[in-house]
Design a protein around this motif. Structure first.
Motif, short mmCIF file in Angstrom:
data_model
loop_
_atom_site.label_atom_id
_atom_site.label_comp_id
_atom_site.label_asym_id
_atom_site.label_seq_id
_atom_site.Cartn_x
_atom_site.Cartn_y
_atom_site.Cartn_z
N GLY A 225 15.88 -6.97 2.50
CA GLY A 225 15.51 -6.90 3.91
C GLY A 225 14.66 -5.71 4.29
N SER A 226 14.28 -4.89 3.32
CA SER A 226 13.51 -3.68 3.63
C SER A 226 12.01 -3.89 3.51
CB SER A 226 13.94 -2.53 2.71
OG SER A 226 13.57 -2.80 1.36
N ASP A 227 11.54 -5.11 3.66
CA ASP A 227 10.15 -5.46 3.37
C ASP A 227 9.13 -4.61 4.13
OD1 ASP A 227 12.05 -7.74 3.05
OD2 ASP A 227 10.30 -8.69 2.13
N ARG A 228 9.33 -4.45 5.43
CA ARG A 228 8.34 -3.70 6.20
C ARG A 228 8.36 -2.22 5.84
NH1 ARG A 228 4.18 -6.43 7.92
NH2 ARG A 228 3.76 -4.97 9.61
N ARG A 229 9.54 -1.68 5.58
CA ARG A 229 9.62 -0.28 5.15
C ARG A 229 8.98 -0.13 3.78
NH1 ARG A 229 11.55 4.50 6.19
NH2 ARG A 229 12.40 5.84 4.54
N LEU A 230 9.18 -1.12 2.90
CA LEU A 230 8.58 -1.08 1.57
C LEU A 230 7.05 -1.07 1.68
CD1 LEU A 230 9.71 -1.18 -1.37
CD2 LEU A 230 9.22 -3.63 -1.33
N LEU A 231 6.52 -1.90 2.56
CA LEU A 231 5.07 -1.94 2.76
C LEU A 231 4.57 -0.61 3.32
CD1 LEU A 231 4.82 -5.57 4.16
CD2 LEU A 231 3.66 -4.74 2.11
N ALA A 232 5.34 -0.02 4.22
CA ALA A 232 4.94 1.28 4.78
C ALA A 232 4.93 2.36 3.70
CB ALA A 232 5.88 1.66 5.92
N ILE A 233 5.90 2.30 2.80
CA ILE A 233 5.91 3.24 1.68
C ILE A 233 4.69 3.01 0.79
CG2 ILE A 233 7.13 3.90 -0.44
CD1 ILE A 233 9.76 3.28 1.05
N GLY A 234 4.38 1.74 0.54
CA GLY A 234 3.19 1.43 -0.26
C GLY A 234 1.91 1.96 0.37
N ILE A 235 1.79 1.84 1.69
CA ILE A 235 0.61 2.37 2.39
C ILE A 235 0.54 3.88 2.23
CG2 ILE A 235 -0.43 2.68 4.66
CD1 ILE A 235 0.80 -0.09 5.41
N ALA A 236 1.71 4.55 2.36
CA ALA A 236 1.75 6.01 2.20
C ALA A 236 1.37 6.42 0.79
CB ALA A 236 3.14 6.53 2.55
N PHE A 237 1.85 5.65 -0.21
CA PHE A 237 1.49 5.96 -1.60
C PHE A 237 0.00 5.73 -1.84
CE2 PHE A 237 5.89 5.43 -3.83
CZ PHE A 237 6.38 6.46 -3.05
N GLU A 238 -0.56 4.67 -1.24
CA GLU A 238 -2.00 4.41 -1.38
C GLU A 238 -2.83 5.58 -0.85
OE1 GLU A 238 -2.62 -0.43 -1.11
OE2 GLU A 238 -2.68 0.76 0.71
N SER A 239 -2.34 6.24 0.21
CA SER A 239 -3.10 7.34 0.77
C SER A 239 -3.19 8.51 -0.20
CB SER A 239 -2.45 7.80 2.08
OG SER A 239 -1.21 8.45 1.84
N VAL A 240 -2.24 8.57 -1.14
CA VAL A 240 -2.25 9.62 -2.16
C VAL A 240 -3.02 9.18 -3.40
CG1 VAL A 240 -0.80 11.00 -3.70
CG2 VAL A 240 -0.05 10.55 -1.35
N LEU A 241 -2.79 7.94 -3.83
CA LEU A 241 -3.35 7.45 -5.09
C LEU A 241 -4.78 6.95 -4.97
CD1 LEU A 241 -0.20 5.54 -6.43
CD2 LEU A 241 -0.93 7.89 -6.94
N GLY A 242 -5.17 6.48 -3.79
CA GLY A 242 -6.52 6.00 -3.60
C GLY A 242 -6.72 4.58 -4.13
N ALA A 243 -7.91 4.05 -3.94
CA ALA A 243 -8.25 2.67 -4.36
C ALA A 243 -8.99 2.70 -5.69
CB ALA A 243 -9.11 2.01 -3.30
N LEU A 244 -8.95 1.58 -6.39
CA LEU A 244 -9.69 1.44 -7.63
C LEU A 244 -11.12 0.98 -7.32
CD1 LEU A 244 -7.21 -0.36 -10.06
CD2 LEU A 244 -7.45 2.07 -9.55
N PRO A 245 -12.07 1.34 -8.17
CA PRO A 245 -13.42 0.78 -8.00
C PRO A 245 -13.42 -0.71 -8.28
CG PRO A 245 -13.24 1.97 -10.08
CD PRO A 245 -11.97 2.23 -9.33
N PRO A 246 -14.27 -1.47 -7.62
CA PRO A 246 -14.34 -2.91 -7.91
C PRO A 246 -14.84 -3.17 -9.32
CG PRO A 246 -16.14 -2.25 -6.47
CD PRO A 246 -15.25 -1.07 -6.59
N PRO A 247 -14.58 -4.36 -9.85
CA PRO A 247 -14.98 -4.65 -11.23
C PRO A 247 -16.49 -4.78 -11.40
CG PRO A 247 -14.06 -6.62 -10.21
CD PRO A 247 -13.82 -5.49 -9.26
N PHE A 248 -17.21 -5.16 -10.33
CA PHE A 248 -18.66 -5.30 -10.40
C PHE A 248 -19.22 -5.30 -8.99
CE2 PHE A 248 -16.61 -9.32 -11.83
CZ PHE A 248 -16.55 -9.98 -10.62
#
Length: 484
Positions: A461-484
């Motif tokens: 039942g923690s889905d929205r909190r899990l997504l919020a944690i994922g967003i916070a982690f993304e802010s630290v880890l950054g995005a990957l470059p696209p494949p092409f």
């Protein structure tokens, strides 16, 4: 400002695309046409089984005909989505990547798709998948489907079974989509293609089940199956999930207040590149303030090894015929469906189900061992005061496509050869069986340029909190470059 000022509309993420269309900066028709053209350019990826070209353009034209105020009432106005080929969309083919259903047109639309379309989304097409969703490579050997290829290296698998949706996202053919997940089928392909995938809460299938679709998805196991959103970021996942469920609130996350468990069992016997990338992600998150706590999942992993196959494939024997009957499919028995399966790895599992291989172990697995598994998970989160668990989504990156069997035998590090499906499911399967939510986000690229994902699992039942944690982690880890 006209749509021509957006030079590469296919590069927009889901939220950016909706904002551009609602503001009038991008015409929905122009966006759909750009994505269809890109699908044609990269058709060798086999990401789609069918493109809904006419209906998608017509839907986009209706969005463009609205006034700005009218478009503003649609939270997904003009957003093209990729829908896995085992999810019903009325009037489109639901073939689940298997020959016996190759021409079957769905009589209904799955509720999750309906909610997105009513919010303004446009079904761009039906995506390729591991045949009947029974596998983790998306190496589909049916003639009308073909093996899905990883956009980062076309000789490699994209993961599965929702590999077509993941490949479409990674290749910037679609900004968001839907997959299904029984043992890892949204998260594994997300990890191997540098995208994000959510397995929502299922629990025991009652009010705890976040996405309800009943007989509108070709099943494997009613206990374990769920539809799940897929996108390029956790932020886009949260956007889509909020519309699909009506649960749009996101809690504030302070990295310095998070306690995240590191299951030792999921940090052993890793591919060296995966290990290096995952540990680098840990270091960056720890520097950002996250507290990590070692935990043990040995008993949980042991239970999963005993009940994973009996639950999934004993239920397949009843659930698939029920879907065939409810939908008026061209075949009505499990045996008739199995006779036409094209992929040897899938055929063997259907034959085992038909032979009753898993029937004897099923009652004890579902009545005794699965509830014990759920209790152990709840205890770990509660006793250690954990917000979530974190580990590499898969113990190895994408491997070569095996277009003979559909899957192969692999090795991890210096370990013994093991079945490819077992290897990739090792980390994702436990949460699937327990029915708790799991999220995979990108962590980095190997030296050879293959994506690696990390998974965050949370309490039921923690889905929205899990997504919020994922967003916070993304802010630290950054995005990957696209494949092409």
């Amino acid at each position: 400002m006209t749509s021509s000022t957006i030079a590469q509309p296919w590069a927009l993420d889901a939220r950016q695309a909706v904002q551009a269309i609602r503001s009038g900066r991008l015409k929905a028709v122009d966006y759909v046409m750009a994505l269809l053209a890109r699908a044609d350019t990269y058709s060798s990826l086999h990401a789609f089984i069918t493109l809904e070209t006419e209906s998608a353009i017509a839907a986009a034209s209706r969005i463009d005909a609205l006034t700005g105020n009218e478009r503003a009432r649609y939270p997904l106005a003009g957003l093209p989505i990729a829908v896995k080929a085992n999810i019903n969309v009325k009037g489109a083919r639901t073939c689940a990547g298997t020959p016996a259903l190759a021409g079957f047109v769905a009589p209904t639309t799955a509720p999750t798709v309906t909610r997105l379309v009513e919010a303004g989304a446009i079904v761009l097409g039906k995506t390729n998948m591991h045949e009947l969703a029974v596998g983790i490579t998306s190496t589909n050997l049916a003639a009308h489907a073909g093996p899905v290829r990883n956009p980062y290296d076309r000789s490699k698998i994209p993961g599965g079974s929702s590999g077509g949706t993941a490949a479409a996202l990674a290749a910037r053919i679609a900004p968001a989509g839907l997959g299904t997940d029984t043992g890892g089928s949204t998260r594994i392909p997300a990890a191997l293609t540098g995208t994000a995938g959510l397995r929502p809460s299922v629990g025991n299938g009652g009010a705890e089940r976040r996405y309800r679709n009943e007989h509108d998805v070709v099943p494997i196991s009613h206990t374990r199956d769920t539809v799940g959103p897929m996108a390029r970021t956790a932020a886009d996942l949260a956007f889509i999930d909020g519309i699909a469920t009506g649960d749009t609130a996101l809690p504030a996350i302070e990295l310095a207040r998070l306690r995240i468990g590191l299951p030792r069992d999921c940090w052993r016997q890793l591919d060296s590149a995966v290990e290096a990338i995952a540990h680098a992600a840990l270091e960056r998150l720890e520097k950002a303030g996250v507290t990590f706590v070692d935990v043990e999942l040995t008993e949980i992993m042991s239970i999963c090894e005993r009940i994973s196959l009996p639950i999934a494939f004993a239920e397949l024997g009843d659930d698939v015929p029920a879907w065939l009957a409810a939908n008026g499919a061209p075949v009505q028995t499990l045996g008739a469906l199995a006779e036409r399966i094209a992929s040897p790895d899938v055929r063997r599992i259907y034959e085992a189900t038909l032979a009753g291989t898993y029937a004897e172990a099923y009652p004890h697995a579902i009545q005794v061992l699965r509830p014990e598994l759920q209790r152990r998970y709840a205890s770990i989160f509660d006793t250690a005061g954990l917000d979530a668990l974190l580990f590499p989504t898969t113990p190895l990156p994408a491997v070569d496509i095996d277009d003979i069997e559909g899957s192969a035998v692999v090795t991890i590090g210096n370990g013994e050869p093991i079945d490819e499906m077992a290897a990739y499911l090792r980390h994702t399967d436990p949460a699937s069986i327990a029915g708790i939510p799991g999220l995979s986000i990108p962590a980095g690229l190997t030296p050879s340029g293959l994506p690696v994902g990390i998974e965050i699992d949370g309490p039921l039942g923690s889905d929205r909190r899990l997504l919020a944690i994922g967003i916070a982690f993304e802010s630290v880890l950054g995005a990957l470059p696209p494949p092409f």
